[in-house]
Design a protein around this motif. Structure first.
Motif, PDB file in Angstrom:
ATOM      1  N   VAL A 274       0.833  -1.206   0.000  1.00 60.04           N
ATOM      2  CA  VAL A 274       0.000   0.000   0.000  1.00 60.04           C
ATOM      3  C   VAL A 274       0.864   1.251   0.000  1.00 60.04           C
ATOM      4  O   VAL A 274       0.615   2.202  -0.762  1.00 60.04           O
ATOM      5  CB  VAL A 274      -0.950  -0.006   1.213  1.00 60.04           C
ATOM      6  N   PHE A 277       2.420   1.837  -3.362  1.00 59.49           N
ATOM      7  CA  PHE A 277       1.433   2.393  -4.290  1.00 59.49           C
ATOM      8  C   PHE A 277       1.114   3.846  -3.939  1.00 59.49           C
ATOM      9  O   PHE A 277       1.061   4.713  -4.824  1.00 59.49           O
ATOM     10  CB  PHE A 277       0.162   1.545  -4.251  1.00 59.49           C
ATOM     11  N   LEU A 421      -5.765  -3.634   1.226  1.00 58.82           N
ATOM     12  CA  LEU A 421      -5.589  -4.120  -0.145  1.00 58.82           C
ATOM     13  C   LEU A 421      -6.897  -4.114  -0.931  1.00 58.82           C
ATOM     14  O   LEU A 421      -6.978  -3.570  -2.033  1.00 58.82           O
ATOM     15  CB  LEU A 421      -5.007  -5.538  -0.111  1.00 58.82           C
ATOM     16  N   ILE A 425      -6.387   0.333  -2.185  1.00 53.32           N
ATOM     17  CA  ILE A 425      -5.686   0.487  -3.459  1.00 53.32           C
ATOM     18  C   ILE A 425      -6.636   0.840  -4.608  1.00 53.32           C
ATOM     19  O   ILE A 425      -6.361   1.779  -5.367  1.00 53.32           O
ATOM     20  CB  ILE A 425      -4.844  -0.771  -3.768  1.00 53.32           C
ATOM     21  N   TYR A 429      -6.615   4.587  -6.496  1.00 55.92           N
ATOM     22  CA  TYR A 429      -6.412   4.724  -7.939  1.00 55.92           C
ATOM     23  C   TYR A 429      -7.537   5.541  -8.589  1.00 55.92           C
ATOM     24  O   TYR A 429      -7.282   6.396  -9.431  1.00 55.92           O
ATOM     25  CB  TYR A 429      -6.344   3.338  -8.591  1.00 55.92           C
TER      26      TYR A 429
END
Length: 478
Positions: A274, A277, A421, A425, A429
């Motif tokens: 995480v 990202f 997760l 994520i 995005y």
């Protein structure tokens, strides 16, 4: 001579009985006072540790500069990954030890101690070797730029060289708590924190060793605390102590450790993914200073979350012991109390963070420079957006830890993955596509609330299931 031998033997017997009594208290002492007895030392230790991290980052930000704070933020995923492997061994072993003590299987508990030492050394060395070999590509993958890479590399080189010490230190502290010695675990952490702070001041402020000095202070203080921990476990009067014949890995014990430890491993490994990202998202939508702001906001979150972690650590031996002893009423009483206290703590922290975000962010950066002023503004806004619904995280973390403590690995893994997760994520995005940099911050609050909504139904389902199967004749009435 015979009288002296008799006295020594009797003293040794009394000492062993005291250690057994400390373990037996987990199944007899009132749950409220027992939880405070175990949780307060852990809370003090964890909070002191997080405050050290605050001082560490503040020192780096004020002395080295905002670029160093951004570089430090890049190292979080790698440190989380190291913590993931350490947690797989330390938490897995300590949970198994708690259950065996509840079952009064002291011999197996001792073998678990020896296997913990061996596993920590093996895993710590392998992680160090692999990461040092590919350090630059790893840091680039984690979001390092030309500006932040030198700082991140300098810090992590020292941390990785001491990785075996770090793994062993945290593993032995977990075993101390499982063995009925929460105060000793607290003393080890407080010593580490106090020595860390003194060494950071000496290395960073006085000697001007920069970010490398901060890493060296961490490893040095952990090494000193580890020596004391090993001295405690070398005492033959201890119920659990180091001796010949317990270090050879046993397949069944290793499987049990890993089976329990896989949940905290995945939790930390997921946190690593995480942060990787998120670092890349912050660089993409806000540049290097946005990564620094994320580092600051994370530091604030971790200070508050350490209280919850302390409650979880205090809850773990109580829940594990009473689950092993089939005293389910005590087990659930401990769970509800831990949830209530954790939620109350985070409500207080949430209020303070919402009211004084700029004052908190100012601790971490020197606003005399343009980049410092930019970092302050980004961090203050980030703190507020990140913590919009943070008060619900406490119950989610406690419930996840509860399932881990009783060996319900699949449920614990699912709950661990749901927040970071499964939800975060995708949200991190999609949200920035419509809201830019703010969308990255909002995604964290949205995933917090979503995971909370998923956790409660699972807990109520399990409570209902266990109530139906519990046998009152075994003290399991709930």
């Amino acid at each position: 001579m015979e009288v002296r031998l008799l006295i020594c033997t009797f003293a040794h017997y009394l000492y062993i009985m005291d250690n057994k009594q400390a373990a037996l208290e987990l199944g007899t002492k009132p749950v409220g006072s027992l939880l405070m007895q175990y949780a307060l030392p852990a809370i003090v230790a964890m909070t002191a540790s997080s405050l050290y991290n605050i001082i560490d980052r503040a020192m780096i930000g004020q002395v080295v500069g905002p670029e160093a704070i951004a570089g430090l933020g890049i190292t979080f995923p790698l440190m989380n990954l190291g913590a993931a492997f350490g947690a797989a061994v330390g938490i897995g072993a300590s949970t198994c030890i708690s259950v065996k003590l509840g079952q009064k299987d002291y011999k197996t508990a001792e073998y678990l101690l020896g296997n913990t030492v061996t596993l920590n050394l093996i895993v710590g060395f392998l992680f160090m070797a692999v990461c040092l070999l590919f350090l630059n590509p790893i840091l680039r993958f984690f979001g390092a730029s030309d500006m932040t890479l030198p700082y991140a590399r300098e810090f992590m080189t020292v941390i990785l060289l001491g990785n075996m010490v770090t793994h062993m230190y945290f593993g032995m502290n977990a075993v101390l708590r499982a063995a009925g010695k929460p105060r000793h675990a607290m003393y080890a952490t407080l010593f580490t924190v106090g020595m860390n702070i003194l060494l950071v001041i000496a290395f960073v402020w006085w000697l001007r060793w920069g970010i490398r000095g901060a890493a060296l202070a961490t490893i040095t203080s952990q090494s000193m605390a580890l020596c004391w921990q090993m001295w405690i476990f070398s005492d033959k009067r201890e119920l659990l102590h180091l001796k010949r014949g317990i270090y050879r890995l046993k397949a069944d014990l290793v499987r049990n450790i890993i089976a329990i430890g896989i949940s905290p491993f995945l939790m930390n490994a997921t946190a690593c993914l995480v942060v990787i990202f998120m670092n890349n998202q912050f660089v993409r939508y806000g540049g290097d200073m946005a990564v620094g702001a994320y580092s600051i906001a994370n530091s604030v979150v971790m200070v508050l979350f350490m209280f919850v972690m302390g409650m979880n650590q205090g809850m773990q031996p109580i829940v594990g012991y009473n689950y092993g002893a089939e005293k389910y009423d005590r087990m659930f009483r401990c769970l509800w109390l831990t949830i209530g206290v954790a939620t109350a703590i985070l409500l207080v922290g949430w209020t303070v963070s919402m009211m004084f975000p700029r004052e908190i962010a100012r601790v971490f950066t020197n606003t005399d420079t343009t980049q410092g002023a930019q970092l302050l503004e980004m961090a203050a806004r980030g703190i507020r957006l990140n913590m919009l619904v943070f008060f619900v995280v406490g119950s989610q973390a406690v419930i996840t830890n509860f399932f881990q403590c009783i060996g319900k690995v699949k449920i614990s893994i699912f709950l661990s993955l749901s927040r970071q997760l499964i939800l975060l994520i995708p949200m991190a995005y999609v949200f920035p596509l419509f809201m830019g940099l703010d969308g990255v911050w909002y995604s964290m609050a949205a995933s917090d609330f979503g995971s909370f909504a998923m956790t409660l139904p699972l807990l109520f389902w399990y409570v209902k299931k266990l109530k139906a199967s519990a046998s009152p004749s075994k003290g399991g009435g709930v």
